[in-house]
Design a protein around this motif. Structure first.
Motif, short mmCIF file in Angstrom:
data_model
loop_
_atom_site.label_atom_id
_atom_site.label_comp_id
_atom_site.label_asym_id
_atom_site.label_seq_id
_atom_site.Cartn_x
_atom_site.Cartn_y
_atom_site.Cartn_z
N ASP A 1 -0.36 6.98 -0.61
CA ASP A 1 -1.06 5.73 -0.33
C ASP A 1 -0.10 4.76 0.36
O ASP A 1 0.78 4.19 -0.28
N GLU A 2 -0.26 4.59 1.64
CA GLU A 2 0.60 3.72 2.45
C GLU A 2 2.09 3.89 2.15
O GLU A 2 2.76 2.95 1.72
N GLN B 1 0.45 3.44 -3.89
CA GLN B 1 0.73 2.36 -2.94
C GLN B 1 1.74 1.37 -3.52
O GLN B 1 2.70 1.00 -2.87
N SER C 1 -7.45 2.90 -1.57
CA SER C 1 -6.68 3.23 -2.78
C SER C 1 -7.61 3.68 -3.90
O SER C 1 -7.30 4.60 -4.65
MG MG Z 1 -4.68 0.26 -0.96
#
Ligand code: MG
Ligand code: ATP
Lengths: 248, 270
Positions: A156-157, A73, A43
Protein backbone atom coordinates in the motif's frame (compact mmCIF):
# COMPACT_ATOMS: atom_id res chain seq x y z
CA UNK A 1 -4.63 -19.34 -12.65
CA UNK A 2 -6.91 -17.23 -10.45
CA UNK A 3 -5.44 -16.58 -7.03
CA UNK A 4 -7.93 -14.16 -5.66
CA UNK A 5 -11.44 -13.15 -6.56
CA UNK A 6 -13.57 -10.38 -5.11
CA UNK A 7 -17.25 -10.80 -5.78
CA UNK A 8 -19.44 -7.76 -5.45
CA UNK A 9 -17.53 -6.57 -2.38
CA UNK A 10 -18.97 -3.62 -0.45
CA UNK A 11 -17.37 -2.21 2.69
CA UNK A 12 -18.94 0.25 5.10
CA UNK A 13 -17.33 1.91 8.09
CA UNK A 14 -20.47 2.65 10.11
CA UNK A 15 -22.32 4.95 7.68
CA UNK A 16 -19.35 5.70 5.41
CA UNK A 17 -19.22 3.60 2.29
CA UNK A 18 -15.55 3.05 1.38
CA UNK A 19 -15.85 0.37 -1.29
CA UNK A 20 -18.91 -0.40 -3.36
CA UNK A 21 -19.77 -3.42 -5.50
CA UNK A 22 -16.25 -4.27 -6.51
CA UNK A 23 -15.56 -7.30 -8.67
CA UNK A 24 -11.89 -8.01 -9.13
CA UNK A 25 -9.84 -11.00 -10.17
CA UNK A 26 -6.12 -11.38 -9.60
CA UNK A 27 -4.27 -14.14 -11.38
CA UNK A 28 -0.93 -15.73 -10.72
CA UNK A 29 1.91 -13.61 -12.04
CA UNK A 30 -0.10 -10.37 -12.30
CA UNK A 31 1.52 -7.05 -11.53
CA UNK A 32 -1.55 -5.05 -10.59
CA UNK A 33 -1.49 -1.36 -9.80
CA UNK A 34 -4.46 0.08 -7.92
CA UNK A 35 -4.91 3.80 -8.40
CA UNK A 36 -7.53 6.32 -7.39
CA UNK A 37 -7.97 9.56 -5.48
CA UNK A 38 -7.40 9.98 -1.74
CA UNK A 39 -10.20 8.39 0.19
CA UNK A 40 -11.08 6.26 -2.82
CA UNK A 41 -11.07 3.08 -0.77
CA UNK A 42 -7.78 1.58 -1.95
CA UNK A 43 -6.40 0.80 1.48
CA UNK A 44 -9.77 -0.47 2.56
CA UNK A 45 -9.89 -2.82 -0.39
CA UNK A 46 -6.46 -4.21 0.47
CA UNK A 47 -7.44 -4.65 4.11
CA UNK A 48 -10.52 -6.53 3.01
CA UNK A 49 -8.37 -8.81 0.88
CA UNK A 50 -6.01 -9.48 3.77
CA UNK A 51 -8.89 -10.09 6.11
CA UNK A 52 -8.40 -7.37 8.71
CA UNK A 53 -11.53 -5.55 7.53
CA UNK A 54 -14.63 -7.62 6.92
CA UNK A 55 -16.74 -6.94 3.81
CA UNK A 56 -20.24 -5.71 4.59
CA UNK A 57 -21.48 -7.49 1.49
CA UNK A 58 -19.98 -9.81 -1.09
CA UNK A 59 -17.17 -12.30 -0.77
CA UNK A 60 -13.42 -12.58 -1.01
CA UNK A 61 -12.48 -15.92 -2.50
CA UNK A 62 -8.90 -17.06 -2.10
CA UNK A 63 -7.11 -19.93 -3.80
CA UNK A 64 -6.31 -22.64 -1.23
CA UNK A 65 -2.57 -22.13 -1.63
CA UNK A 66 -2.69 -18.32 -1.48
CA UNK A 67 -0.11 -16.88 0.88
CA UNK A 68 -0.16 -13.11 1.16
CA UNK A 69 2.67 -10.83 2.22
CA UNK A 70 1.42 -7.35 3.15
CA UNK A 71 3.15 -4.00 3.48
CA UNK A 72 0.75 -1.46 5.02
CA UNK A 73 0.47 2.22 4.03
CA UNK A 74 1.03 3.58 7.50
CA UNK A 75 3.39 1.48 9.48
CA UNK A 76 1.94 1.52 12.92
CA UNK A 77 5.01 0.10 14.61
CA UNK A 78 6.82 1.58 17.56
CA UNK A 79 9.78 3.36 15.97
CA UNK A 80 11.87 3.60 19.11
CA UNK A 81 11.47 -0.10 19.91
CA UNK A 82 14.74 -1.84 20.80
CA UNK A 83 15.01 -4.10 17.79
CA UNK A 84 17.41 -4.72 14.91
CA UNK A 85 16.63 -4.98 11.22
CA UNK A 86 17.32 -8.71 11.39
CA UNK A 87 14.79 -9.25 14.18
CA UNK A 88 12.13 -7.20 12.41
CA UNK A 89 12.39 -9.38 9.33
CA UNK A 90 12.49 -12.50 11.51
CA UNK A 91 9.14 -11.49 12.98
CA UNK A 92 7.58 -12.06 9.58
CA UNK A 93 8.17 -15.78 10.17
CA UNK A 94 5.55 -15.91 12.92
CA UNK A 95 2.76 -18.10 11.73
CA UNK A 96 -0.74 -18.43 13.02
CA UNK A 97 -1.18 -20.13 16.35
CA UNK A 98 0.58 -19.60 19.64
CA UNK A 99 3.12 -22.11 20.86
CA UNK A 100 4.47 -22.16 24.40
CA UNK A 101 8.16 -21.40 24.52
CA UNK A 102 8.30 -20.57 20.83
CA UNK A 103 11.78 -20.21 19.36
CA UNK A 104 12.60 -19.42 15.75
CA UNK A 105 14.14 -22.38 13.93
CA UNK A 106 17.16 -22.65 11.69
CA UNK A 107 14.98 -22.50 8.58
CA UNK A 108 13.51 -19.22 9.86
CA UNK A 109 16.99 -17.75 10.24
CA UNK A 110 18.03 -19.07 6.84
CA UNK A 111 14.99 -17.46 5.25
CA UNK A 112 15.82 -14.12 6.88
CA UNK A 113 19.43 -14.22 5.68
CA UNK A 114 18.29 -15.08 2.17
CA UNK A 115 15.82 -12.20 2.06
CA UNK A 116 18.29 -9.69 3.47
CA UNK A 117 20.70 -10.72 0.75
CA UNK A 118 18.08 -10.42 -1.99
CA UNK A 119 17.23 -6.92 -0.80
CA UNK A 120 20.92 -6.02 -0.32
CA UNK A 121 20.22 -5.33 3.33
CA UNK A 122 22.72 -7.80 4.78
CA UNK A 123 25.04 -4.96 5.77
CA UNK A 124 22.27 -3.37 7.81
CA UNK A 125 21.16 -6.54 9.60
CA UNK A 126 22.39 -5.45 13.02
CA UNK A 127 21.35 -1.82 12.58
CA UNK A 128 18.71 -0.52 14.98
CA UNK A 129 15.38 0.11 13.27
CA UNK A 130 15.34 3.79 14.24
CA UNK A 131 18.61 4.38 12.39
CA UNK A 132 17.31 3.65 8.89
CA UNK A 133 16.40 6.00 6.08
CA UNK A 134 12.86 5.94 4.71
CA UNK A 135 13.86 3.85 1.72
CA UNK A 136 15.82 1.35 3.79
CA UNK A 137 12.93 1.05 6.21
CA UNK A 138 10.55 0.41 3.34
CA UNK A 139 12.79 -2.36 2.08
CA UNK A 140 12.92 -3.90 5.54
CA UNK A 141 9.12 -3.93 5.64
CA UNK A 142 9.01 -5.53 2.21
CA UNK A 143 11.51 -8.07 3.51
CA UNK A 144 9.33 -8.80 6.51
CA UNK A 145 6.36 -9.37 4.21
CA UNK A 146 8.40 -11.62 1.91
CA UNK A 147 10.14 -13.75 4.48
CA UNK A 148 7.10 -15.94 5.01
CA UNK A 149 7.49 -17.01 1.40
CA UNK A 150 4.26 -15.56 0.01
CA UNK A 151 3.01 -16.06 -3.53
CA UNK A 152 1.27 -12.69 -3.55
CA UNK A 153 2.83 -9.47 -2.29
CA UNK A 154 0.44 -6.61 -1.49
CA UNK A 155 1.89 -3.15 -0.95
CA UNK A 156 0.00 0.00 0.00
CA UNK A 157 1.83 3.08 -1.29
CA UNK A 158 5.30 1.76 -0.54
CA UNK A 159 7.07 4.70 -2.17
CA UNK A 160 5.01 7.65 -0.97
CA UNK A 161 7.80 9.48 0.87
CA UNK A 162 10.81 8.30 -1.04
CA UNK A 163 12.97 10.22 -3.48
CA UNK A 164 13.17 9.30 -7.16
CA UNK A 165 16.16 7.00 -6.85
CA UNK A 166 14.78 5.07 -3.90
CA UNK A 167 11.46 4.82 -5.68
CA UNK A 168 12.99 3.33 -8.81
CA UNK A 169 14.94 0.93 -6.67
CA UNK A 170 11.76 -0.31 -5.01
CA UNK A 171 9.99 -0.67 -8.35
CA UNK A 172 12.92 -2.50 -9.90
CA UNK A 173 12.88 -4.80 -6.92
CA UNK A 174 9.16 -5.43 -7.30
CA UNK A 175 9.66 -6.15 -10.98
CA UNK A 176 12.22 -8.75 -10.05
CA UNK A 177 9.97 -10.25 -7.39
CA UNK A 178 7.12 -10.34 -9.86
CA UNK A 179 8.95 -13.11 -11.72
CA UNK A 180 8.23 -15.37 -8.77
CA UNK A 181 5.06 -13.95 -7.28
CA UNK A 182 2.00 -11.84 -7.92
CA UNK A 183 2.41 -8.19 -6.95
CA UNK A 184 -0.48 -5.88 -6.06
CA UNK A 185 0.47 -2.29 -5.39
CA UNK A 186 -1.42 0.88 -4.53
CA UNK A 187 0.28 4.02 -5.75
CA UNK A 188 -0.30 7.63 -6.71
CA UNK A 189 2.86 7.53 -8.74
CA UNK A 190 1.48 7.49 -12.28
CA UNK A 191 4.89 7.41 -13.91
CA UNK A 192 5.82 4.28 -12.06
CA UNK A 193 2.42 2.73 -12.58
CA UNK A 194 2.66 3.25 -16.31
CA UNK A 195 6.20 1.93 -16.58
CA UNK A 196 6.09 -1.07 -14.31
CA UNK A 197 2.67 -2.54 -13.71
CA UNK A 198 0.89 -4.71 -16.22
CA UNK A 199 -2.69 -4.42 -15.00
CA UNK A 200 -4.43 -1.44 -13.46
CA UNK A 201 -7.52 -1.01 -11.37
CA UNK A 202 -8.97 2.48 -11.00
CA UNK A 203 -10.88 2.72 -7.77
CA UNK A 204 -13.02 5.49 -6.43
CA UNK A 205 -15.50 3.74 -4.21
CA UNK A 206 -16.44 1.56 -7.16
CA UNK A 207 -14.12 0.07 -9.71
CA UNK A 208 -13.88 2.25 -12.84
CA UNK A 209 -11.52 0.15 -14.81
CA UNK A 210 -9.70 -3.09 -14.43
CA UNK A 211 -7.52 -4.57 -17.10
CA UNK A 212 -4.31 -4.18 -19.00
CA UNK A 213 -2.50 -0.88 -18.87
CA UNK A 214 -2.79 -0.45 -22.65
CA UNK A 215 -6.55 -0.20 -22.66
CA UNK A 216 -7.11 1.89 -19.59
CA UNK A 217 -8.72 4.66 -21.66
CA UNK A 218 -10.67 7.21 -19.69
CA UNK A 219 -11.10 4.89 -16.70
CA UNK A 220 -8.59 6.91 -14.77
CA UNK A 221 -10.25 10.17 -15.66
CA UNK A 222 -13.62 8.91 -14.57
CA UNK A 223 -12.19 7.48 -11.36
CA UNK A 224 -10.55 10.75 -10.45
CA UNK A 225 -13.40 12.83 -11.80
CA UNK A 226 -10.98 15.05 -13.69
CA UNK A 227 -8.38 14.71 -16.44
CA UNK A 228 -5.19 13.06 -15.34
CA UNK A 229 -1.86 13.31 -17.05
CA UNK A 230 0.20 10.25 -17.02
CA UNK A 231 3.68 11.20 -17.99
CA UNK A 232 6.21 8.48 -18.05
CA UNK A 233 9.69 9.57 -17.26
CA UNK A 234 12.80 7.75 -16.21
CA UNK A 235 13.09 4.67 -18.32
CA UNK A 236 9.56 3.85 -19.38
CA UNK A 237 8.92 0.23 -20.14
CA UNK A 238 5.43 0.88 -21.32
CA UNK A 239 3.33 3.98 -21.64
CA UNK A 240 -0.44 4.10 -21.70
CA UNK A 241 -1.81 4.63 -25.16
CA UNK A 242 -3.09 8.02 -26.14
CA UNK A 243 -6.75 8.52 -25.56
CA UNK A 244 -8.98 11.15 -27.02
CA UNK A 245 -9.14 14.30 -24.89
CA UNK A 246 -6.71 13.02 -22.32
CA UNK A 247 -3.01 12.90 -22.71
CA UNK A 248 -2.05 9.65 -21.11
CA UNK B 1 24.72 -3.01 57.94
CA UNK B 2 26.01 -6.54 57.24
CA UNK B 3 25.80 -7.61 60.87
CA UNK B 4 22.39 -5.95 61.21
CA UNK B 5 21.37 -7.74 58.07
CA UNK B 6 22.32 -11.10 59.53
CA UNK B 7 20.59 -10.49 62.82
CA UNK B 8 17.40 -8.74 61.71
CA UNK B 9 14.72 -10.68 59.92
CA UNK B 10 13.09 -7.48 58.62
CA UNK B 11 16.27 -6.48 56.81
CA UNK B 12 16.52 -9.86 55.18
CA UNK B 13 12.88 -9.62 54.16
CA UNK B 14 13.49 -6.17 52.74
CA UNK B 15 16.39 -7.56 50.75
CA UNK B 16 14.32 -10.34 49.21
CA UNK B 17 11.45 -7.95 48.61
CA UNK B 18 13.84 -5.67 46.72
CA UNK B 19 14.87 -8.50 44.45
CA UNK B 20 11.30 -9.57 43.76
CA UNK B 21 10.17 -6.00 43.22
CA UNK B 22 13.02 -5.20 40.84
CA UNK B 23 12.25 -8.25 38.70
CA UNK B 24 8.63 -7.15 38.38
CA UNK B 25 9.74 -3.57 37.70
CA UNK B 26 12.21 -4.64 35.06
CA UNK B 27 9.85 -6.86 33.10
CA UNK B 28 6.63 -4.89 33.30
CA UNK B 29 8.36 -1.51 33.34
CA UNK B 30 9.93 -2.15 29.94
CA UNK B 31 6.58 -3.28 28.57
CA UNK B 32 4.73 -0.26 29.96
CA UNK B 33 7.30 2.16 28.59
CA UNK B 34 7.39 0.53 25.15
CA UNK B 35 3.61 0.29 24.90
CA UNK B 36 3.11 3.79 26.36
CA UNK B 37 0.84 2.55 29.11
CA UNK B 38 2.21 4.74 31.88
CA UNK B 39 -1.04 6.61 32.56
CA UNK B 40 -3.12 3.45 32.27
CA UNK B 41 -0.87 1.82 34.84
CA UNK B 42 -1.20 4.85 37.09
CA UNK B 43 -4.96 4.43 36.86
CA UNK B 44 -4.76 0.77 37.77
CA UNK B 45 -2.48 1.34 40.72
CA UNK B 46 -4.50 4.17 42.24
CA UNK B 47 -7.74 2.27 41.80
CA UNK B 48 -6.29 -0.59 43.80
CA UNK B 49 -6.38 1.68 46.87
CA UNK B 50 -10.14 1.09 46.93
CA UNK B 51 -9.45 -2.61 47.35
CA UNK B 52 -6.99 -2.00 50.13
CA UNK B 53 -9.63 0.01 52.00
CA UNK B 54 -12.18 -2.75 51.37
CA UNK B 55 -9.71 -5.29 52.71
CA UNK B 56 -9.48 -3.34 55.97
CA UNK B 57 -13.24 -3.01 56.13
CA UNK B 58 -13.87 -6.72 55.65
CA UNK B 59 -10.98 -7.78 57.82
CA UNK B 60 -9.16 -9.67 55.02
CA UNK B 61 -5.57 -9.00 54.01
CA UNK B 62 -5.65 -5.52 52.41
CA UNK B 63 -3.25 -6.58 49.66
CA UNK B 64 -5.74 -9.25 48.50
CA UNK B 65 -8.39 -6.53 48.23
CA UNK B 66 -5.82 -4.50 46.32
CA UNK B 67 -5.19 -7.36 43.91
CA UNK B 68 -8.90 -7.80 43.25
CA UNK B 69 -9.38 -4.08 42.63
CA UNK B 70 -6.36 -3.74 40.38
CA UNK B 71 -7.55 -6.68 38.27
CA UNK B 72 -11.00 -5.08 38.04
CA UNK B 73 -9.32 -1.80 37.15
CA UNK B 74 -7.42 -3.56 34.34
CA UNK B 75 -10.74 -4.71 32.87
CA UNK B 76 -12.08 -1.19 33.37
CA UNK B 77 -9.17 0.35 31.49
CA UNK B 78 -9.69 -2.04 28.57
CA UNK B 79 -13.38 -1.22 28.49
CA UNK B 80 -12.57 2.49 28.48
CA UNK B 81 -10.00 2.05 25.75
CA UNK B 82 -12.29 0.07 23.48
CA UNK B 83 -15.50 2.05 23.79
CA UNK B 84 -15.49 5.83 23.71
CA UNK B 85 -12.26 6.98 22.13
CA UNK B 86 -12.86 10.67 22.76
CA UNK B 87 -13.23 10.62 26.52
CA UNK B 88 -10.54 8.07 27.30
CA UNK B 89 -8.55 10.56 29.34
CA UNK B 90 -11.48 11.76 31.39
CA UNK B 91 -12.75 8.28 32.17
CA UNK B 92 -9.31 7.14 33.21
CA UNK B 93 -8.93 10.12 35.52
CA UNK B 94 -12.34 9.44 36.98
CA UNK B 95 -11.55 5.80 37.68
CA UNK B 96 -8.23 6.84 39.20
CA UNK B 97 -9.85 9.28 41.63
CA UNK B 98 -12.91 7.16 42.37
CA UNK B 99 -10.66 4.24 43.37
CA UNK B 100 -8.81 6.42 45.85
CA UNK B 101 -12.07 7.88 47.16
CA UNK B 102 -13.58 4.43 47.65
CA UNK B 103 -10.56 3.42 49.69
CA UNK B 104 -10.99 6.42 51.97
CA UNK B 105 -14.73 5.77 52.33
CA UNK B 106 -14.19 2.10 53.20
CA UNK B 107 -11.62 3.00 55.81
CA UNK B 108 -13.75 5.68 57.42
CA UNK B 109 -16.92 3.55 57.68
CA UNK B 110 -14.90 0.85 59.42
CA UNK B 111 -15.40 1.28 63.16
CA UNK B 112 -12.51 1.89 65.48
CA UNK B 113 -9.24 3.64 65.16
CA UNK B 114 -8.29 4.31 61.48
CA UNK B 115 -5.28 2.31 60.30
CA UNK B 116 -2.16 4.05 59.07
CA UNK B 117 -2.36 3.96 55.29
CA UNK B 118 0.98 5.56 54.53
CA UNK B 119 2.72 2.22 54.08
CA UNK B 120 0.33 1.41 51.20
CA UNK B 121 0.49 4.88 49.73
CA UNK B 122 4.24 5.35 49.92
CA UNK B 123 5.46 1.84 50.61
CA UNK B 124 7.47 0.51 53.49
CA UNK B 125 9.85 -2.17 52.42
CA UNK B 126 11.14 -2.58 55.98
CA UNK B 127 7.77 -3.96 57.12
CA UNK B 128 7.43 -6.66 54.46
CA UNK B 129 6.52 -9.94 56.14
CA UNK B 130 7.35 -13.54 55.22
CA UNK B 131 3.79 -14.01 53.96
CA UNK B 132 4.13 -10.89 51.81
CA UNK B 133 7.30 -12.35 50.34
CA UNK B 134 5.65 -15.63 49.38
CA UNK B 135 2.80 -13.69 47.85
CA UNK B 136 5.22 -11.53 45.87
CA UNK B 137 7.15 -14.60 44.77
CA UNK B 138 4.02 -16.36 43.52
CA UNK B 139 2.95 -13.31 41.50
CA UNK B 140 6.48 -12.94 40.13
CA UNK B 141 6.51 -16.54 38.94
CA UNK B 142 3.22 -16.01 37.10
CA UNK B 143 4.64 -12.85 35.57
CA UNK B 144 7.93 -14.38 34.43
CA UNK B 145 6.21 -17.49 33.10
CA UNK B 146 3.68 -15.62 31.00
CA UNK B 147 6.21 -13.16 29.64
CA UNK B 148 9.06 -15.53 28.82
CA UNK B 149 7.14 -18.59 27.63
CA UNK B 150 5.52 -16.40 24.99
CA UNK B 151 8.36 -13.97 24.56
CA UNK B 152 8.48 -13.86 20.75
CA UNK B 153 4.79 -13.05 20.61
CA UNK B 154 5.10 -10.29 23.19
CA UNK B 155 7.98 -8.85 21.26
CA UNK B 156 5.89 -8.72 18.10
CA UNK B 157 2.93 -7.34 20.03
CA UNK B 158 4.99 -4.56 21.57
CA UNK B 159 6.68 -3.70 18.32
CA UNK B 160 3.81 -3.87 15.86
CA UNK B 161 0.43 -5.23 16.81
CA UNK B 162 -0.82 -4.58 13.28
CA UNK B 163 1.54 -7.31 12.08
CA UNK B 164 -0.01 -9.79 14.49
CA UNK B 165 -3.44 -8.75 13.34
CA UNK B 166 -2.44 -9.39 9.73
CA UNK B 167 -1.06 -12.79 10.75
CA UNK B 168 -4.49 -13.52 12.20
CA UNK B 169 -3.69 -13.36 15.92
CA UNK B 170 -6.24 -12.20 18.45
CA UNK B 171 -4.90 -8.82 19.57
CA UNK B 172 -7.62 -8.28 22.15
CA UNK B 173 -6.42 -11.34 24.03
CA UNK B 174 -2.86 -10.04 24.13
CA UNK B 175 -4.14 -6.74 25.44
CA UNK B 176 -6.19 -8.37 28.17
CA UNK B 177 -3.32 -10.54 29.38
CA UNK B 178 -0.95 -7.58 29.31
CA UNK B 179 -3.24 -5.46 31.48
CA UNK B 180 -3.65 -8.30 33.93
CA UNK B 181 0.12 -8.60 34.13
CA UNK B 182 0.36 -4.89 34.84
CA UNK B 183 -2.25 -5.26 37.58
CA UNK B 184 -0.34 -8.15 39.12
CA UNK B 185 3.02 -6.41 39.03
CA UNK B 186 1.58 -3.31 40.64
CA UNK B 187 0.40 -5.41 43.53
CA UNK B 188 3.87 -6.96 43.81
CA UNK B 189 5.28 -3.47 44.12
CA UNK B 190 2.77 -1.84 46.46
CA UNK B 191 4.38 -3.10 49.66
CA UNK B 192 7.78 -1.95 48.49
CA UNK B 193 7.17 1.49 47.04
CA UNK B 194 3.47 2.18 47.49
CA UNK B 195 0.56 3.03 45.23
CA UNK B 196 1.58 6.58 44.50
CA UNK B 197 5.23 5.86 43.78
CA UNK B 198 4.81 2.62 41.88
CA UNK B 199 4.70 4.33 38.50
CA UNK B 200 8.12 5.85 39.08
CA UNK B 201 9.66 2.46 39.82
CA UNK B 202 8.05 0.97 36.72
CA UNK B 203 9.24 3.67 34.37
CA UNK B 204 12.59 4.97 35.65
CA UNK B 205 14.79 1.85 35.43
CA UNK B 206 13.29 0.97 32.05
CA UNK B 207 13.87 4.47 30.70
CA UNK B 208 17.46 4.54 31.90
CA UNK B 209 18.16 1.13 30.40
CA UNK B 210 16.65 2.26 27.11
CA UNK B 211 19.33 4.93 26.79
CA UNK B 212 22.05 2.29 26.57
CA UNK B 213 20.52 -0.96 25.34
CA UNK B 214 19.03 -1.78 21.94
CA UNK B 215 17.65 -5.27 22.37
CA UNK B 216 14.52 -6.27 24.27
CA UNK B 217 15.81 -9.10 26.44
CA UNK B 218 18.92 -7.16 27.41
CA UNK B 219 16.74 -4.15 28.11
CA UNK B 220 14.61 -6.15 30.53
CA UNK B 221 17.66 -7.67 32.21
CA UNK B 222 19.39 -4.31 32.57
CA UNK B 223 16.21 -2.72 33.96
CA UNK B 224 15.93 -5.42 36.61
CA UNK B 225 19.54 -4.86 37.65
CA UNK B 226 19.11 -1.09 37.74
CA UNK B 227 15.92 -1.45 39.76
CA UNK B 228 17.75 -3.66 42.23
CA UNK B 229 20.59 -1.16 42.59
CA UNK B 230 18.10 1.64 43.23
CA UNK B 231 16.30 -0.46 45.80
CA UNK B 232 19.52 -1.36 47.60
CA UNK B 233 20.87 2.17 47.74
CA UNK B 234 17.48 3.54 48.76
CA UNK B 235 17.08 0.88 51.40
CA UNK B 236 20.48 1.59 52.93
CA UNK B 237 19.92 5.32 52.95
CA UNK B 238 16.49 5.03 54.50
CA UNK B 239 17.79 2.60 57.12
CA UNK B 240 20.64 4.82 58.23
CA UNK B 241 18.97 8.20 57.92
CA UNK B 242 15.63 6.82 59.06
CA UNK B 243 13.41 8.26 56.32
CA UNK B 244 10.58 6.65 54.36
CA UNK B 245 12.02 3.82 52.26
CA UNK B 246 9.59 4.20 49.33
CA UNK B 247 10.32 7.89 48.94
CA UNK B 248 14.07 7.34 49.28
CA UNK B 249 14.09 4.63 46.61
CA UNK B 250 12.17 6.85 44.21
CA UNK B 251 14.51 9.79 44.81
CA UNK B 252 17.52 7.54 44.26
CA UNK B 253 16.04 6.38 40.93
CA UNK B 254 15.27 9.91 39.87
CA UNK B 255 18.81 11.01 40.68
CA UNK B 256 20.10 8.00 38.81
CA UNK B 257 18.01 8.99 35.80
CA UNK B 258 19.57 12.44 35.85
CA UNK B 259 23.02 10.94 36.16
CA UNK B 260 22.36 8.54 33.27
CA UNK B 261 21.20 11.39 31.05
CA UNK B 262 24.44 13.19 31.82
CA UNK B 263 26.58 10.12 31.09
CA UNK B 264 24.67 9.45 27.90
CA UNK B 265 25.14 13.00 26.71
CA UNK B 266 28.82 13.46 27.45
CA UNK B 267 30.47 10.07 27.68
CA UNK B 268 28.49 7.42 25.91
CA UNK B 269 28.50 7.12 22.17
CA UNK B 270 26.84 4.00 20.87
MG1 MG C 1 -4.65 4.42 1.47
N1 ATP D 1 -11.06 3.00 10.14
C1 ATP D 1 -11.92 3.79 9.47
N2 ATP D 1 -13.07 4.20 10.06
C2 ATP D 1 -13.96 4.96 9.39
N3 ATP D 1 -13.81 5.37 8.13
C3 ATP D 1 -12.70 4.99 7.48
C4 ATP D 1 -11.69 4.19 8.12
N4 ATP D 1 -10.70 3.97 7.23
C5 ATP D 1 -11.06 4.61 6.11
N5 ATP D 1 -12.26 5.22 6.25
C6 ATP D 1 -12.97 5.99 5.20
O1 ATP D 1 -13.13 5.14 4.09
C7 ATP D 1 -12.86 5.82 2.90
C8 ATP D 1 -11.76 5.12 2.14
O2 ATP D 1 -10.54 5.21 2.86
P1 ATP D 1 -9.20 4.49 2.38
O3 ATP D 1 -8.21 4.66 3.44
O4 ATP D 1 -9.52 3.11 1.97
O5 ATP D 1 -8.82 5.37 1.10
P2 ATP D 1 -7.52 5.33 0.20
O6 ATP D 1 -7.97 5.13 -1.19
O7 ATP D 1 -6.54 4.35 0.74
O8 ATP D 1 -6.96 6.81 0.37
P3 ATP D 1 -5.44 7.35 0.36
O9 ATP D 1 -5.05 7.50 -1.07
O10 ATP D 1 -5.56 8.69 1.00
O11 ATP D 1 -4.60 6.39 1.12
C9 ATP D 1 -12.52 7.26 3.29
O12 ATP D 1 -13.68 8.02 3.12
C10 ATP D 1 -12.16 7.17 4.74
O13 ATP D 1 -12.53 8.34 5.40
Amino acid sequence: MTQLELKDVTVYYDEVCAVKNVDLTVSQGDFLGIIGPNGGGKSTLLKTIIGIVAPSEGAVIKAPDLRIGYVPQFSSFNKSFPISVYDVVLMGRLSKGIRIGKKYKKEDHDAVKRILKTLSLSGLAERHISELSGGQLQKVLIGRAMVSNPNMLILDEPTSNLDGAARSEIYELLKLLNKAMTVVIVSHDMAAISSYVRQVACLNETLYYHGDTEHVGDGIERAYGCPVDIIAHGKPHRVFIEHEGVRL
Amino acid sequence: MISDFLSYQFLQNAFWASILASVACGIIGVIIVEKKLVMMSGGISHTSFGGIGLGYLLGIKPIIGGLIFSVLAAFGVIKIKRSTKTSEDTLLGMMWAAGMALGIVFISIRSGYPPDMTSYLFGDILTVSRTDLWFMLALNIILIGIVFLFFEYWKAYLFDEELLRVLDYNIERFELVLYLLVAISIVVLIKAVGIILVIAMLTIPASIAKMFVGELKKLIFFSCILGLIHFMIGLMLSYYVNISSGATIILVSTASYGFATFIKKYFYHA
